[in-house]
Design a protein around this motif. Structure first.
Motif, PDB file in Angstrom:
ATOM      1  N   LEU A  96      40.052  80.745  74.777  1.00 22.99           N
ATOM      2  CA  LEU A  96      40.269  79.330  75.124  1.00 22.99           C
ATOM      3  C   LEU A  96      39.154  78.907  76.069  1.00 22.99           C
ATOM      4  CD1 LEU A  96      44.152  79.306  75.720  1.00 22.99           C
ATOM      5  CD2 LEU A  96      42.909  78.643  73.649  1.00 22.99           C
ATOM      6  N   PRO A  97      37.940  78.746  75.549  1.00 24.04           N
ATOM      7  CA  PRO A  97      36.789  78.438  76.394  1.00 24.04           C
ATOM      8  C   PRO A  97      36.739  76.962  76.768  1.00 24.04           C
ATOM      9  CG  PRO A  97      36.122  78.498  74.120  1.00 24.04           C
ATOM     10  CD  PRO A  97      37.576  78.883  74.131  1.00 24.04           C
ATOM     11  N   PRO A  98      35.868  76.602  77.697  1.00 24.72           N
ATOM     12  CA  PRO A  98      35.673  75.184  78.018  1.00 24.72           C
ATOM     13  C   PRO A  98      35.365  74.371  76.764  1.00 24.72           C
ATOM     14  CG  PRO A  98      34.590  76.548  79.642  1.00 24.72           C
ATOM     15  CD  PRO A  98      35.088  77.484  78.582  1.00 24.72           C
ATOM     16  N   GLY A  99      36.028  73.224  76.647  1.00 23.14           N
ATOM     17  CA  GLY A  99      35.893  72.378  75.469  1.00 23.14           C
ATOM     18  C   GLY A  99      37.011  72.551  74.469  1.00 23.14           C
ATOM     19  N   HIS A 100      37.832  73.599  74.627  1.00 26.66           N
ATOM     20  CA  HIS A 100      38.955  73.845  73.722  1.00 26.66           C
ATOM     21  C   HIS A 100      40.155  73.004  74.167  1.00 26.66           C
ATOM     22  CE1 HIS A 100      40.364  76.719  70.584  1.00 26.66           C
ATOM     23  NE2 HIS A 100      41.554  76.340  71.023  1.00 26.66           N
ATOM     24  N   PHE A 101      40.928  72.501  73.194  1.00 29.31           N
ATOM     25  CA  PHE A 101      42.129  71.723  73.480  1.00 29.31           C
ATOM     26  C   PHE A 101      43.356  72.548  73.087  1.00 29.31           C
ATOM     27  CE2 PHE A 101      40.732  66.999  73.591  1.00 29.31           C
ATOM     28  CZ  PHE A 101      39.560  67.324  74.250  1.00 29.31           C
ATOM     29  N   VAL A 102      44.398  72.504  73.914  1.00 29.73           N
ATOM     30  CA  VAL A 102      45.637  73.230  73.648  1.00 29.73           C
ATOM     31  C   VAL A 102      46.793  72.236  73.638  1.00 29.73           C
ATOM     32  CG1 VAL A 102      47.191  75.079  74.387  1.00 29.73           C
ATOM     33  CG2 VAL A 102      44.720  75.288  74.794  1.00 29.73           C
ATOM     34  N   VAL A 103      47.539  72.197  72.530  1.00 28.23           N
ATOM     35  CA  VAL A 103      48.751  71.387  72.462  1.00 28.23           C
ATOM     36  C   VAL A 103      49.873  72.264  73.007  1.00 28.23           C
ATOM     37  CG1 VAL A 103      50.279  70.036  70.994  1.00 28.23           C
ATOM     38  CG2 VAL A 103      47.839  70.175  70.448  1.00 28.23           C
ATOM     39  N   VAL A 104      50.167  72.085  74.273  1.00 23.40           N
ATOM     40  CA  VAL A 104      51.067  72.963  75.018  1.00 23.40           C
ATOM     41  C   VAL A 104      52.498  72.841  74.494  1.00 23.40           C
ATOM     42  CG1 VAL A 104      52.062  73.315  77.310  1.00 23.40           C
ATOM     43  CG2 VAL A 104      49.614  72.863  77.077  1.00 23.40           C
ATOM     44  N   ASP A 105      53.235  73.974  74.504  1.00 23.64           N
ATOM     45  CA  ASP A 105      54.660  73.890  74.170  1.00 23.64           C
ATOM     46  C   ASP A 105      55.563  74.498  75.233  1.00 23.64           C
ATOM     47  OD1 ASP A 105      54.129  76.561  73.718  1.00 23.64           O
ATOM     48  OD2 ASP A 105      54.924  76.599  71.673  1.00 23.64           O
ATOM     49  N   GLN A 106      54.995  75.143  76.278  1.00 21.06           N
ATOM     50  CA  GLN A 106      55.798  75.698  77.355  1.00 21.06           C
ATOM     51  C   GLN A 106      55.102  75.505  78.699  1.00 21.06           C
ATOM     52  OE1 GLN A 106      58.882  77.023  77.577  1.00 21.06           O
ATOM     53  NE2 GLN A 106      59.259  76.643  75.392  1.00 21.06           N
ATOM     54  N   PHE A 107      55.901  75.545  79.759  1.00 25.17           N
ATOM     55  CA  PHE A 107      55.397  75.439  81.123  1.00 25.17           C
ATOM     56  C   PHE A 107      56.027  76.512  81.999  1.00 25.17           C
ATOM     57  CE2 PHE A 107      55.111  71.050  79.601  1.00 25.17           C
ATOM     58  CZ  PHE A 107      53.836  70.676  79.996  1.00 25.17           C
ATOM     59  N   ILE A 108      55.287  76.934  83.008  1.00 26.32           N
ATOM     60  CA  ILE A 108      55.839  77.646  84.155  1.00 26.32           C
ATOM     61  C   ILE A 108      55.510  76.799  85.372  1.00 26.32           C
ATOM     62  CG2 ILE A 108      55.714  79.695  85.612  1.00 26.32           C
ATOM     63  CD1 ILE A 108      55.160  81.345  83.132  1.00 26.32           C
ATOM     64  N   ASP A 109      56.519  76.361  86.069  1.00 24.11           N
ATOM     65  CA  ASP A 109      56.355  75.412  87.170  1.00 24.11           C
ATOM     66  C   ASP A 109      56.294  76.157  88.493  1.00 24.11           C
ATOM     67  OD1 ASP A 109      56.287  73.286  88.882  1.00 24.11           O
ATOM     68  OD2 ASP A 109      58.254  72.465  88.316  1.00 24.11           O
ATOM     69  N   ARG A 110      55.105  76.211  89.091  1.00 22.27           N
ATOM     70  CA  ARG A 110      54.918  76.843  90.403  1.00 22.27           C
ATOM     71  C   ARG A 110      54.611  75.808  91.481  1.00 22.27           C
ATOM     72  NH1 ARG A 110      56.244  81.876  91.612  1.00 22.27           N
ATOM     73  NH2 ARG A 110      54.300  82.327  92.706  1.00 22.27           N
ATOM     74  N   SER A 111      54.846  74.543  91.188  1.00 25.32           N
ATOM     75  CA  SER A 111      54.679  73.515  92.215  1.00 25.32           C
ATOM     76  C   SER A 111      55.872  73.570  93.168  1.00 25.32           C
ATOM     77  CB  SER A 111      54.558  72.127  91.578  1.00 25.32           C
ATOM     78  OG  SER A 111      55.760  71.764  90.931  1.00 25.32           O
ATOM     79  N   PHE A 112      55.673  73.094  94.402  1.00 23.17           N
ATOM     80  CA  PHE A 112      56.749  73.206  95.389  1.00 23.17           C
ATOM     81  C   PHE A 112      56.834  72.022  96.347  1.00 23.17           C
ATOM     82  CE2 PHE A 112      53.008  75.584  96.853  1.00 23.17           C
ATOM     83  CZ  PHE A 112      52.725  74.953  98.047  1.00 23.17           C
ATOM     84  N   ALA A 113      55.939  71.076  96.275  1.00 22.50           N
ATOM     85  CA  ALA A 113      55.904  69.987  97.250  1.00 22.50           C
ATOM     86  C   ALA A 113      56.137  68.633  96.597  1.00 22.50           C
ATOM     87  CB  ALA A 113      54.567  69.997  97.999  1.00 22.50           C
ATOM     88  N   ARG A 114      56.940  68.584  95.525  1.00 18.07           N
ATOM     89  CA  ARG A 114      57.091  67.362  94.746  1.00 18.07           C
ATOM     90  C   ARG A 114      58.561  67.100  94.448  1.00 18.07           C
ATOM     91  NH1 ARG A 114      52.187  68.972  90.448  1.00 18.07           N
ATOM     92  NH2 ARG A 114      50.781  69.681  92.091  1.00 18.07           N
ATOM     93  N   GLU A 115      58.912  65.831  94.405  1.00 22.09           N
ATOM     94  CA  GLU A 115      60.257  65.454  93.967  1.00 22.09           C
ATOM     95  C   GLU A 115      60.340  65.657  92.456  1.00 22.09           C
ATOM     96  OE1 GLU A 115      62.763  64.723  95.761  1.00 22.09           O
ATOM     97  OE2 GLU A 115      61.834  64.414  97.731  1.00 22.09           O
ATOM     98  N   LYS A 116      61.364  66.409  92.002  1.00 19.28           N
ATOM     99  CA  LYS A 116      61.371  66.860  90.613  1.00 19.28           C
ATOM    100  C   LYS A 116      62.484  66.268  89.765  1.00 19.28           C
ATOM    101  CE  LYS A 116      58.962  71.133  91.608  1.00 19.28           C
ATOM    102  NZ  LYS A 116      58.784  72.558  91.248  1.00 19.28           N
ATOM    103  N   SER A 117      63.306  65.406  90.335  1.00 19.91           N
ATOM    104  CA  SER A 117      64.400  64.838  89.540  1.00 19.91           C
ATOM    105  C   SER A 117      64.705  63.419  90.001  1.00 19.91           C
ATOM    106  CB  SER A 117      65.658  65.707  89.676  1.00 19.91           C
ATOM    107  OG  SER A 117      66.730  65.150  88.942  1.00 19.91           O
ATOM    108  N   PHE A 118      65.145  62.602  89.040  1.00 14.18           N
ATOM    109  CA  PHE A 118      65.672  61.284  89.379  1.00 14.18           C
ATOM    110  C   PHE A 118      67.098  61.387  89.916  1.00 14.18           C
ATOM    111  CE2 PHE A 118      62.645  60.108  85.902  1.00 14.18           C
ATOM    112  CZ  PHE A 118      61.863  59.216  86.614  1.00 14.18           C
TER     113      PHE A 118
END
Length: 290
Positions: A96-118
């Protein structure tokens, strides 16, 4: 209406007509910027578009400073039904070199300083995130990338880090050991909030660098990232122009499960719901709270 979240270069589409910038206020504050509305004639018919500069015009906001709830709420309020999110990422695989596009289907969420729900504080809800993106949108996007000859992969796991600093070498190696494919800073909680707002959502991750794990490539620098960002911009614009017509004409859209994500998600008993919170949430969940 199709919402596009990404950089400002996406909005310079030939043929985009009747454009106007609109300000939207939400119960969660203001989004990153005004939203550009317009319509685009396509071979499949006319597509109504709403463009949101994720970081604000001129890239004024860092990933942790984004008002993710206001961004999604503003798009929902304007009538958006499908969201295409384009995001610059680092590659965690040699193929997956620079210039490649990925149509993502999964995430791992390691963020911690954000409001995550309505939801919460008087009205609790739990939506399913087992499949965090809309497969129907992903299919349209991948087909468009193949048609325009862009190197693209369908499926992949996007590791969302907090930032704004790039990874340490140890972190980059750790994420590779988790079988993550790309790494970025912006698509969570964006995807979670889109699901709560019953929006179809898909991410196209545009690889700008190899992160810092690759021993034969220079460490990540802003200059290197910007060079590839500029070369990716034309492909990103072409992707939007090519895909929105088929998405707008897709008769399966109204029946998509994404648009009924709240059917069994509201946990708080009706009699126990905070009336003020119910009124607030009608902004993003009118179907179940009207």
């Amino acid at each position: 209406m199709i919402g596009i979240i990404g950089g400002s270069g996406l909005y310079d589409l030939p043929g985009l007509a009747d454009t106007r910038w609109v300000a939207v206020d939400t119960p969660w504050g203001a989004p990153s910027d005004e939203i550009l509305l317009g319509r685009l004639a396509t071979p499949q018919g006319e597509a109504q578009l709403a463009f949101l500069p994720r970081h604000g015009r001129g890239h004024r906001l860092a990933p942790s400073e984004l008002n993710y709830r206001a961004n999604i709420a503003a798009l929902k309020h304007l009538g958006v039904t499908d969201v295409l999110s384009l995001s610059a990422v680092g590659g965690l695989r040699a193929d997956l070199p620079p210039g490649h596009f990925v149509v993502v289907d999964q995430f791992i969420d390691r963020s911690f300083a954000r409001e995550k729900s309505f939801f919460g504080q008087g009205l609790v809800a739990h939506v399913s995130m087992a499949h965090p993106v809309c497969g129907r949108l992903g299919a349209h996007l991948h087909a468009a990338l193949l048609a325009q000859g862009v190197p693209a992969t369908r499926g992949g796991t996007y590791l969302v880090m907090e930032g704004p600093q790039f990874s340490t070498l140890a972190e980059s190696r750790l994420y590779r050991s988790w079988n993550c494919d790309v790494i970025g800073m912006t698509n969570m909680p964006e995807a979670k909030l889109a699901r709560e707002a019953e929006l179809c959502y898909a991410t196209v991750a545009m690889v700008t660098d190899f992160d810092c794990w690759h021993p034969q490539h220079e460490h990540v620098t802003v200059e290197a990232v910007l060079r590839v960002l500029m070369s990716n911009a034309e492909n990103a614009r072409a992707l939007v122009a090519r895909s929105v017509g088929s998405i707008a004409a897709d008769g399966q859209g109204p029946g998509c499960a994404c648009r009924r994500a709240l059917d069994h998600a509201l946990i708080t008993a009706p009699a126990a719901r905070d009336p003020a919170q119910v009124e607030r949430l009608k902004f993003i969940a009118p179907r179940v709270l009207a």
